[in-house]
Design a protein around this motif. Structure first.
Motif, PDB file in Angstrom:
ATOM      1  N   PRO A   7       0.809  -1.229   0.000  1.00 50.05           N
ATOM      2  CA  PRO A   7       0.000   0.000   0.000  1.00 50.05           C
ATOM      3  C   PRO A   7       0.843   1.280   0.000  1.00 50.05           C
ATOM      4  CG  PRO A   7      -0.772  -1.530   1.670  1.00 50.05           C
ATOM      5  CD  PRO A   7       0.495  -2.099   1.141  1.00 50.05           C
ATOM      6  N   VAL A   8       0.468   2.224  -0.884  1.00 50.97           N
ATOM      7  CA  VAL A   8       1.187   3.507  -0.960  1.00 50.97           C
ATOM      8  C   VAL A   8       0.249   4.695  -0.746  1.00 50.97           C
ATOM      9  CG1 VAL A   8       3.024   2.680  -2.501  1.00 50.97           C
ATOM     10  CG2 VAL A   8       0.916   3.611  -3.486  1.00 50.97           C
ATOM     11  N   PHE A   9      -1.054   4.447  -0.529  1.00 49.57           N
ATOM     12  CA  PHE A   9      -1.980   5.582  -0.421  1.00 49.57           C
ATOM     13  C   PHE A   9      -2.200   5.980   1.034  1.00 49.57           C
ATOM     14  CE2 PHE A   9      -2.688   3.729  -4.557  1.00 49.57           C
ATOM     15  CZ  PHE A   9      -2.449   4.856  -5.331  1.00 49.57           C
ATOM     16  N   GLN A  10      -2.670   7.214   1.198  1.00 47.15           N
ATOM     17  CA  GLN A  10      -2.855   7.814   2.522  1.00 47.15           C
ATOM     18  C   GLN A  10      -3.629   6.853   3.417  1.00 47.15           C
ATOM     19  OE1 GLN A  10      -1.101  10.284   3.987  1.00 47.15           O
ATOM     20  NE2 GLN A  10      -1.887  11.920   2.690  1.00 47.15           N
ATOM     21  N   SER A  11      -3.096   6.588   4.605  1.00 45.79           N
ATOM     22  CA  SER A  11      -3.746   5.632   5.503  1.00 45.79           C
ATOM     23  C   SER A  11      -3.492   6.029   6.951  1.00 45.79           C
ATOM     24  CB  SER A  11      -3.220   4.215   5.246  1.00 45.79           C
ATOM     25  OG  SER A  11      -1.906   4.075   5.759  1.00 45.79           O
ATOM     26  N   VAL A  12      -4.167   5.339   7.865  1.00 43.61           N
ATOM     27  CA  VAL A  12      -4.025   5.625   9.290  1.00 43.61           C
ATOM     28  C   VAL A  12      -2.703   5.058   9.811  1.00 43.61           C
ATOM     29  CG1 VAL A  12      -5.038   5.296  11.599  1.00 43.61           C
ATOM     30  CG2 VAL A  12      -6.533   5.510   9.590  1.00 43.61           C
ATOM     31  N   LYS A  13      -2.444   3.764   9.470  1.00 44.60           N
ATOM     32  CA  LYS A  13      -1.337   3.068  10.118  1.00 44.60           C
ATOM     33  C   LYS A  13      -0.535   2.226   9.123  1.00 44.60           C
ATOM     34  CE  LYS A  13      -0.404  -0.138  13.972  1.00 44.60           C
ATOM     35  NZ  LYS A  13      -1.017  -1.089  14.924  1.00 44.60           N
ATOM     36  N   HIS A  14      -1.070   1.052   8.743  1.00 41.62           N
ATOM     37  CA  HIS A  14      -0.269   0.054   8.013  1.00 41.62           C
ATOM     38  C   HIS A  14      -0.516   0.049   6.512  1.00 41.62           C
ATOM     39  CE1 HIS A  14      -4.073  -1.979   8.253  1.00 41.62           C
ATOM     40  NE2 HIS A  14      -3.978  -2.077   9.565  1.00 41.62           N
ATOM     41  N   GLY A  15      -1.333   0.988   6.015  1.00 39.32           N
ATOM     42  CA  GLY A  15      -1.532   1.082   4.577  1.00 39.32           C
ATOM     43  C   GLY A  15      -2.784   0.380   4.077  1.00 39.32           C
ATOM     44  N   TYR A  16      -3.233  -0.653   4.805  1.00 41.21           N
ATOM     45  CA  TYR A  16      -4.454  -1.351   4.401  1.00 41.21           C
ATOM     46  C   TYR A  16      -5.693  -0.678   5.013  1.00 41.21           C
ATOM     47  CZ  TYR A  16      -1.410  -4.749   2.310  1.00 41.21           C
ATOM     48  OH  TYR A  16      -0.453  -5.337   1.504  1.00 41.21           O
ATOM     49  N   ASP A  17      -5.460   0.434   5.724  1.00 37.73           N
ATOM     50  CA  ASP A  17      -6.540   1.220   6.335  1.00 37.73           C
ATOM     51  C   ASP A  17      -6.582   2.588   5.649  1.00 37.73           C
ATOM     52  OD1 ASP A  17      -4.027   1.829   7.297  1.00 37.73           O
ATOM     53  OD2 ASP A  17      -4.598   1.889   9.410  1.00 37.73           O
ATOM     54  N   THR A  18      -6.930   2.553   4.344  1.00 38.51           N
ATOM     55  CA  THR A  18      -6.876   3.739   3.485  1.00 38.51           C
ATOM     56  C   THR A  18      -7.748   4.879   4.018  1.00 38.51           C
ATOM     57  OG1 THR A  18      -6.776   2.137   1.676  1.00 38.51           O
ATOM     58  CG2 THR A  18      -7.055   4.452   1.063  1.00 38.51           C
ATOM     59  N   THR A  19      -7.230   6.111   3.913  1.00 36.16           N
ATOM     60  CA  THR A  19      -8.058   7.288   4.209  1.00 36.16           C
ATOM     61  C   THR A  19      -8.302   8.126   2.958  1.00 36.16           C
ATOM     62  OG1 THR A  19      -6.098   8.553   4.873  1.00 36.16           O
ATOM     63  CG2 THR A  19      -7.307   7.422   6.616  1.00 36.16           C
ATOM     64  N   ASP A  20      -7.448   7.983   1.932  1.00 38.97           N
ATOM     65  CA  ASP A  20      -7.632   8.757   0.695  1.00 38.97           C
ATOM     66  C   ASP A  20      -6.974   8.007  -0.454  1.00 38.97           C
ATOM     67  OD1 ASP A  20      -7.709  10.563  -1.406  1.00 38.97           O
ATOM     68  OD2 ASP A  20      -7.126  12.289  -0.180  1.00 38.97           O
ATOM     69  N   TYR A  21      -7.801   7.543  -1.398  1.00 37.85           N
ATOM     70  CA  TYR A  21      -7.284   6.773  -2.536  1.00 37.85           C
ATOM     71  C   TYR A  21      -6.600   7.655  -3.579  1.00 37.85           C
ATOM     72  CZ  TYR A  21      -9.990   2.649  -1.051  1.00 37.85           C
ATOM     73  OH  TYR A  21     -10.490   1.565  -0.363  1.00 37.85           O
ATOM     74  N   PHE A  22      -6.704   8.970  -3.419  1.00 39.00           N
ATOM     75  CA  PHE A  22      -6.179   9.876  -4.453  1.00 39.00           C
ATOM     76  C   PHE A  22      -4.860  10.519  -4.056  1.00 39.00           C
ATOM     77  CE2 PHE A  22     -10.563   9.327  -5.545  1.00 39.00           C
ATOM     78  CZ  PHE A  22     -10.592   9.379  -6.929  1.00 39.00           C
TER      79      PHE A  22
END
Length: 397
Positions: free
Chosen positions: A56-71
């Motif tokens: 995961p490379v998109f904006q997230s809370v912690k480990h990347g699999y908790d996405t906050t913004d796909y853009f």
């Protein structure tokens, strides 16, 4: 014409670990930590790598699999412009880029979920989440209930039957294709995702790029339910992952030979599929920690690079680094690595992997040939890969 995936040797990086980022996303100005990957390109080319799967490379809370913004690229890794430049450099060096598509669930910091927390039943986004209802509280203290991924309530399941959600996700994928020119997606938790969403996704990406590749994370079940002309191109081959190491630990080549024959031999159930093969990844113990005898590392990788399907190398395992998951953490599997420190280690496995990639590249039969077991004993195995014009025998002891 053969698909690019058949010619590929993958390298898999978990970026947040690889870059040694803070455990939680602090927000604020982006730090282009992932730019260090540019310095790794000569190493990847030396290994014969021509495709990169980035976790995961998109904006997230912690480990990347908790996405906050796909853009937006996670600010711990950089920003959209720095990532686009990195993808351009990888492409210029003949390395394709596959990203993690985490579409089953989002983090609790996802903007639409925060809107529901703020506005309750008045939020226009209540229908964005699977089974979200105000009939009782969630385990996280919200005044509403929602479906989580496998009981992890920090991961909120999306409602992939809502056309607005589907449009939002397809818009994001379209942006990734246009701005980063990515070549494919690995679909996280694919066994939990609505089949219709995969059909829609396939139509969308193939319409933009017929060569775009879709690979699903599947642990159990009939792989052909997901990898078929309507849905995904490939899935993770967990069945052979287990056999690769345990057949060596048990001195029992019958185990891996049985799986390979069942999948790819005469009458094999996945003969028409090109599966994604691996010896370890961000979710399972490092191969060097799984094998009881480190002398078997070369054999495992020789199997990985000569069996049907696509070989994938997990970052750091080319130096046989150790790593074991605990009940509470996968952190040991996802370390911060610096190339300079790695170059001080024993390079003999790297050399073996380089020669395997070269051999695989030299023989079409190893990439696309039929598979047949020739000799199976507890401690010896011979199989044949063949095309109309070439036969290659692979011999293990």
């Amino acid at each position: 014409m053969s698909h690019w995936v058949n010619q590929s040797v993958f390298y898999h990086i978990y970026p947040l670990g690889f870059c040694g980022t803070p455990e939680y996303n602090p927000g604020g100005a982006p730090v282009p930590r992932l730019d260090k990957l540019k310095d790794w390109i000569p190493h990847l080319k030396e290994l014969g790598i021509n495709a990169l799967y980035l976790g995961p490379v998109f904006q997230s809370v912690k480990h990347g699999y908790d996405t906050t913004d796909y853009f937006q690229i996670d600010c711990r890794l950089g920003d959209n412009d720095s990532f686009a430049a990195l993808c351009d450099e990888l492409h210029a060096n003949g390395i394709r880029v596959v990203l993690d598509g985490v579409f089953n669930h989002v983090g609790r910091g996802f903007w639409a979920f925060r809107d529901v927390q703020e506005h309750g039943q008045g939020s226009p986004y209540c229908g964005w989440f699977h089974n979200l209802n105000f009939g009782g509280p969630s385990p996280m203290g919200d005044p509403f209930w929602y479906t989580a991924w496998q009981g992890h309530y920090e991961l909120v399941k999306l409602n992939l039957r809502n056309p607005d959600v589907v449009r939002h996700l397809l818009d994001a994928v379209g942006m990734w294709m246009d701005k980063f020119h990515i070549d494919g997606l690995r679909l996280d938790a694919a066994d939990c995702v609505d089949f219709d969403f995969f059909r829609t996704l396939k139509g969308f990406v193939k319409g933009k790029d017929p060569d775009f590749w879709l690979m699903g994370e599947i642990i159990h079940g009939d792989y052909a339910r997901w990898a078929n002309p309507e849905m995904l191109d490939s899935v993770t081959n967990y069945e052979c992952w287990k056999g690769l190491w345990s057949s060596h630990n048990d001195k029992n080549y019958f185990e891996i030979a049985h799986s390979l024959n069942r999948q790819f031999g005469p009458g094999g159930i996945y003969r028409n599929l090109t599966l994604y093969n691996f010896a370890d990844n961000h979710d399972v113990d490092r191969l060097a920690s799984k094998l009881s005898d480190p002398a078997h590392l070369n054999n495992v990788y020789t199997l990985l690079y000569t069996m049907p399907g696509i070989p994938s190398l997990y970052y750091g395992s080319e130096w046989a680094i150790q790593g074991t998951r605990t009940k509470t953490s996968d952190a040991a599997l996802r370390p911060h690595l610096e190339l300079k420190e790695m170059e001080a280690l024993d390079q003999s496995l790297c050399a073996h992997l380089s020669s395997l990639a070269a051999i695989r590249s030299a023989f079409p039969a190893l990439r696309e040939g039929q598979y047949e077991n020739v000799v199976i004993k507890n401690q010896q195995l011979v199989f044949r890969r063949s095309t109309d014009s070439q036969r290659v025998y692979v011999v293990f002891n």
